[in-house]
Design a protein around this motif. Structure first.
Motif, short mmCIF file in Angstrom:
data_model
loop_
_atom_site.label_atom_id
_atom_site.label_comp_id
_atom_site.label_asym_id
_atom_site.label_seq_id
_atom_site.Cartn_x
_atom_site.Cartn_y
_atom_site.Cartn_z
N LEU B 45 2.96 9.71 -10.28
CA LEU B 45 4.18 8.92 -10.12
C LEU B 45 4.08 7.64 -10.94
N LEU B 46 5.08 7.42 -11.78
CA LEU B 46 5.14 6.20 -12.57
C LEU B 46 5.94 5.12 -11.84
N PHE B 47 7.12 5.49 -11.41
CA PHE B 47 8.00 4.59 -10.66
C PHE B 47 9.13 5.40 -10.05
N HIS B 48 9.87 4.72 -9.17
CA HIS B 48 11.07 5.37 -8.64
C HIS B 48 12.11 4.31 -8.31
N TYR B 49 13.34 4.78 -8.27
CA TYR B 49 14.46 3.95 -7.85
C TYR B 49 14.95 4.44 -6.50
N TYR B 50 15.08 3.53 -5.57
CA TYR B 50 15.86 3.83 -4.37
C TYR B 50 17.19 3.13 -4.57
N ASP B 51 18.20 3.91 -4.88
CA ASP B 51 19.50 3.36 -5.29
C ASP B 51 19.24 2.47 -6.51
N LYS B 52 19.50 1.17 -6.39
CA LYS B 52 19.27 0.30 -7.55
C LYS B 52 17.93 -0.43 -7.46
N ASP B 53 17.23 -0.23 -6.37
CA ASP B 53 15.95 -0.92 -6.18
C ASP B 53 14.84 -0.20 -6.93
N PHE B 54 14.20 -0.92 -7.83
CA PHE B 54 13.15 -0.37 -8.67
C PHE B 54 11.80 -0.56 -8.00
N ASN B 55 11.01 0.51 -7.95
CA ASN B 55 9.68 0.47 -7.35
C ASN B 55 8.66 0.96 -8.36
N ASN B 56 7.84 0.04 -8.84
CA ASN B 56 6.86 0.37 -9.86
C ASN B 56 5.52 0.67 -9.20
N GLU B 57 4.83 1.71 -9.67
CA GLU B 57 3.48 1.96 -9.19
C GLU B 57 2.53 0.92 -9.80
N ALA B 58 1.53 0.54 -9.03
CA ALA B 58 0.66 -0.56 -9.45
C ALA B 58 -0.06 -0.26 -10.76
#
Lengths: 112, 114
Positions: B45-58
């Motif tokens: 997993l590189l990153f994901h969006y929950y709706d417009k919220d960006f979640n970057n993996e460390a």
């Protein structure tokens, strides 16, 4: 970081035989999922098992979960050549039940 | 049929030349994921969006960026591809983003870096 580890890394069987793949994980989980990936394609969800479940069935698939051993197994009965694919387990990590982490997978070859 | 579409299926770029991979979905899912998968390895997993919220993996390198202009589309930008970035890039979606939810994957884009 990777949570699940599958074994064996590769498995080759004859059509009609059963295939068993195992997944071990490091930390307590809420849920575990199994996915299948045909060569060069995306993953397809097979089955979900929750931490309070011990066994689930779906068609020719049987999944078991042993939380005391932190392990799960996927059994494919009466395998077919079309079952040839890579199989991955994916787990979350208590208390976070959002991010899933995939293991390295088992490459299954079913010979006709 | 509702699905996750990735374009292109195969992308060749040169070392250091920016490249953008695209993903679209007709499932109207809230969550969109980008994974990197190298040969015989787990999808990472590189990153994901929950709706417009960006979640970057460390551990995702800064070289990788993402945009989600609307619910349907999500892009992966690699600013300066290195040889080590050659991989299959998988886009996935899920409705709720919880671990009881199925992730629906696109067919992937195989990136080659020359």
């Amino acid at each position: 970081s990777q949570q699940g580890e599958e074994d064996p890394q590769a498995l080759s069987i004859q059509e009609g035989e059963n295939a068993t793949m195992n997944c071990s994980y490091k930390t307590s989980i809420n849920n575990l999922q199994w996915y299948r990936q045909n060569s060069g394609r995306g993953l397809v969800h097979l089955i979900l098992i929750r931490s309070n479940e011990r066994e689930k069935h779906s068609g020719r698939l049987r999944v078991t979960l042993d939380t005391s051993k932190k392990s799960s197994s996927l059994l494919i009965t009466a395998s077919r050549a079309a079952d040839t694919a890579s199989y991955f387990c994916a787990t979350d990590a208590v208390p976070n039940n959002n991010d899933m982490r995939f293991g390295a997978g088992t490459r299954l070859t079913v010979k006709p | 049929d509702a699905m996750v579409i990735q374009n292109p299926r195969y992308q060749v770029t040169q070392f250091g030349k920016p490249v953008t991979l695209s993903c679209s979905q007709t499932l109207n899912h809230n969550v969109m994921y980008w994974y990197q998968q190298k040969s015989s390895q787990a999808p990472k997993l590189l990153f994901h969006y929950y709706d417009k919220d960006f979640n970057n993996e460390a551990d995702t390198p800064d070289n990788f960026q993402s945009r989600r202009p609307n619910t349907s589309f999500c892009f992966l930008d690699i600013r300066s591809p290195g040889l080590g970035d050659a991989a299959m890039y998988l886009c996935a979606t899920s409705g709720s983003g919880t671990s009881t939810d199925t992730q629906y994957f696109g067919p992937g884009t195989r990136l080659t870096v020359l």
